[in-house]
Write a protein that holds these residues in place. Sequence first.
Motif, PDB file in Angstrom:
ATOM      1  N   PHE A  14       0.806  -1.215   0.000  1.00 21.17           N
ATOM      2  CA  PHE A  14       0.000   0.000   0.000  1.00 21.17           C
ATOM      3  C   PHE A  14       0.842   1.268   0.000  1.00 21.17           C
ATOM      4  O   PHE A  14       0.368   2.320  -0.430  1.00 21.17           O
ATOM      5  CB  PHE A  14      -0.935   0.008   1.216  1.00 21.17           C
ATOM      6  N   VAL A  15       2.071   1.186   0.458  1.00 20.67           N
ATOM      7  CA  VAL A  15       2.934   2.360   0.453  1.00 20.67           C
ATOM      8  C   VAL A  15       3.424   2.641  -0.964  1.00 20.67           C
ATOM      9  O   VAL A  15       3.272   3.753  -1.490  1.00 20.67           O
ATOM     10  CB  VAL A  15       4.110   2.177   1.430  1.00 20.67           C
ATOM     11  N   SER A  16       3.999   1.633  -1.618  1.00 20.98           N
ATOM     12  CA  SER A  16       4.485   1.831  -2.985  1.00 20.98           C
ATOM     13  C   SER A  16       3.354   2.187  -3.943  1.00 20.98           C
ATOM     14  O   SER A  16       3.573   2.894  -4.930  1.00 20.98           O
ATOM     15  CB  SER A  16       5.209   0.577  -3.479  1.00 20.98           C
ATOM     16  N   ARG A  17       2.158   1.718  -3.646  1.00 24.99           N
ATOM     17  CA  ARG A  17       1.028   2.029  -4.525  1.00 24.99           C
ATOM     18  C   ARG A  17       0.842   3.527  -4.693  1.00 24.99           C
ATOM     19  O   ARG A  17       0.419   3.998  -5.748  1.00 24.99           O
ATOM     20  CB  ARG A  17      -0.249   1.410  -3.950  1.00 24.99           C
ATOM     21  N   PHE A  18       1.173   4.287  -3.650  1.00 24.99           N
ATOM     22  CA  PHE A  18       0.933   5.725  -3.690  1.00 24.99           C
ATOM     23  C   PHE A  18       2.210   6.557  -3.631  1.00 24.99           C
ATOM     24  O   PHE A  18       2.147   7.781  -3.499  1.00 24.99           O
ATOM     25  CB  PHE A  18       0.001   6.117  -2.537  1.00 24.99           C
ATOM     26  N   THR A  19       3.375   5.910  -3.732  1.00 23.93           N
ATOM     27  CA  THR A  19       4.635   6.661  -3.765  1.00 23.93           C
ATOM     28  C   THR A  19       5.482   6.343  -4.987  1.00 23.93           C
ATOM     29  O   THR A  19       6.311   7.163  -5.390  1.00 23.93           O
ATOM     30  CB  THR A  19       5.469   6.369  -2.495  1.00 23.93           C
ATOM     31  N   ASP A  20       5.312   5.172  -5.573  1.00 25.25           N
ATOM     32  CA  ASP A  20       6.089   4.771  -6.741  1.00 25.25           C
ATOM     33  C   ASP A  20       5.436   5.356  -7.999  1.00 25.25           C
ATOM     34  O   ASP A  20       4.288   5.053  -8.303  1.00 25.25           O
ATOM     35  CB  ASP A  20       6.134   3.245  -6.821  1.00 25.25           C
ATOM     36  N   ALA A  31       1.202   5.776 -12.205  1.00 21.28           N
ATOM     37  CA  ALA A  31       0.843   5.947 -13.616  1.00 21.28           C
ATOM     38  C   ALA A  31      -0.084   4.846 -14.110  1.00 21.28           C
ATOM     39  O   ALA A  31      -0.847   5.046 -15.064  1.00 21.28           O
ATOM     40  CB  ALA A  31       2.116   5.976 -14.463  1.00 21.28           C
ATOM     41  N   LEU A  32      -0.032   3.672 -13.483  1.00 23.97           N
ATOM     42  CA  LEU A  32      -0.872   2.549 -13.900  1.00 23.97           C
ATOM     43  C   LEU A  32      -2.290   2.631 -13.354  1.00 23.97           C
ATOM     44  O   LEU A  32      -3.156   1.868 -13.771  1.00 23.97           O
ATOM     45  CB  LEU A  32      -0.240   1.226 -13.426  1.00 23.97           C
ATOM     46  N   GLY A  92       8.450 -20.067  -9.319  1.00 28.95           N
ATOM     47  CA  GLY A  92       9.504 -19.946 -10.310  1.00 28.95           C
ATOM     48  C   GLY A  92      10.404 -18.753 -10.062  1.00 28.95           C
ATOM     49  O   GLY A  92      10.958 -18.184 -10.981  1.00 28.95           O
ATOM     50  N   GLY A  93      10.557 -18.356  -8.800  1.00 25.35           N
ATOM     51  CA  GLY A  93      11.412 -17.223  -8.470  1.00 25.35           C
ATOM     52  C   GLY A  93      10.794 -15.899  -8.805  1.00 25.35           C
ATOM     53  O   GLY A  93      11.483 -14.958  -9.149  1.00 25.35           O
ATOM     54  N   ALA A  94       9.456 -15.804  -8.685  1.00 26.77           N
ATOM     55  CA  ALA A  94       8.781 -14.571  -9.060  1.00 26.77           C
ATOM     56  C   ALA A  94       9.199 -13.396  -8.204  1.00 26.77           C
ATOM     57  O   ALA A  94       9.336 -12.283  -8.671  1.00 26.77           O
ATOM     58  CB  ALA A  94       7.254 -14.758  -8.955  1.00 26.77           C
ATOM     59  N   GLY A  95       9.424 -13.637  -6.910  1.00 26.17           N
ATOM     60  CA  GLY A  95       9.866 -12.568  -6.034  1.00 26.17           C
ATOM     61  C   GLY A  95       8.879 -11.424  -5.990  1.00 26.17           C
ATOM     62  O   GLY A  95       7.710 -11.611  -5.737  1.00 26.17           O
ATOM     63  N   VAL A  96       9.352 -10.215  -6.292  1.00 24.54           N
ATOM     64  CA  VAL A  96       8.507  -9.031  -6.248  1.00 24.54           C
ATOM     65  C   VAL A  96       8.554  -8.357  -7.599  1.00 24.54           C
ATOM     66  O   VAL A  96       9.628  -8.111  -8.142  1.00 24.54           O
ATOM     67  CB  VAL A  96       8.999  -8.053  -5.158  1.00 24.54           C
ATOM     68  N   ASP A  97       7.384  -8.061  -8.180  1.00 25.26           N
ATOM     69  CA  ASP A  97       7.383  -7.440  -9.496  1.00 25.26           C
ATOM     70  C   ASP A  97       7.141  -5.936  -9.376  1.00 25.26           C
ATOM     71  O   ASP A  97       7.066  -5.383  -8.291  1.00 25.26           O
ATOM     72  CB  ASP A  97       6.372  -8.118 -10.433  1.00 25.26           C
ATOM     73  N   ARG A  98       7.012  -5.274 -10.494  1.00 27.33           N
ATOM     74  CA  ARG A  98       6.964  -3.809 -10.502  1.00 27.33           C
ATOM     75  C   ARG A  98       5.719  -3.244  -9.846  1.00 27.33           C
ATOM     76  O   ARG A  98       5.672  -2.067  -9.512  1.00 27.33           O
ATOM     77  CB  ARG A  98       7.077  -3.282 -11.924  1.00 27.33           C
ATOM     78  N   ARG A  99       4.686  -4.071  -9.653  1.00 30.95           N
ATOM     79  CA  ARG A  99       3.493  -3.592  -8.972  1.00 30.95           C
ATOM     80  C   ARG A  99       3.543  -3.896  -7.476  1.00 30.95           C
ATOM     81  O   ARG A  99       2.570  -3.716  -6.772  1.00 30.95           O
ATOM     82  CB  ARG A  99       2.237  -4.225  -9.585  1.00 30.95           C
TER      83      ARG A  99
END
Length: 300
Positions: free
Chosen positions: A177-183, A188-189, A234-241
């Motif tokens: 929720f933090v990155s949603r409103f700071t990244d 832009a998405l 499969g090593g998805a980890g963390v994506d850009r969203r």
Amino acid sequence: FRFYLIKGTILAALLFSIALHASSYEVEKGLPFSEADPSLTLDLYLPKENDELNPCIVVIQGGGFAPQNGQKFKPFAAYLAERGFAAALVSYRGRPDHNYLDTIADNKAAVRFVRAKSSKYKIDPDRIGAMGRSAGGTLAAMLAVTGDDPKFEGNGDHEDHSSGIQAAVAFCGVFDFVSRFTDERQIALQPGVKTKIISNGEWIGPAFSANQHDWINASAINHVDRKESSRQSGGAGVDRRGHAAAPEPALQHLYRNPGEPGSSIRRGPVRRGQACTDRLLGDALRWRQGDESTQLSRLP
């Protein structure tokens, strides 16, 4: 005459198909699972004619973190029940009268109820998963990564049972929720980002701040062991969203197609989500055997 005959034949075939699928499972409706509120009930979809214990999937409807009764997600529950899963279609409380801790606690209470009643309904208490879309995806992810953390458990119904799950599929949810409103990329998405920060804040509680405890605490990504994340999906980890992979023992698959505005349960993106849920949870819960080349990472 020929036109009406064809229409009648198609209609008869459709009705037969519906009846055939409906006969493969039964539904226990309106089961109260928490004393926190009389509105908290679930519908339990149970496969018929199966002598083995069934894995169970908690099906979580989205809806902007407002209260939900789950009924719009009946097709997901039915889809899973037709394929040998038990499915718990859950309700929960939400904004503006209840915050994220209440909502998460409601879903955890549903898991504990399923586990407590597992012998009655022929459910395997060691194979419980969750799936959800949008806000439901957020909640499925939180179930996956918080285990039995007491700060999310609420005031406890069936507190002698665990709220932990063994697998989860979360798609189109919010996991940070933090990155949603700071990244800037995420901003832009998102159309209507100003409206979303208000509605999300209504659910989380305090006014938004990147360092505010509750906004951090409500984010699944902050409950992930980063060392474990690369081992999942499969090593998805963390994506850009900000989509986070879950730690052991949960598997969280991230359905990356956000669908179309206004998409409904009848449209392609959600049908693909159903198939995604079936395949991945089936694999993670060791329910179905298949070609090893198509299997995702298995739990130990």
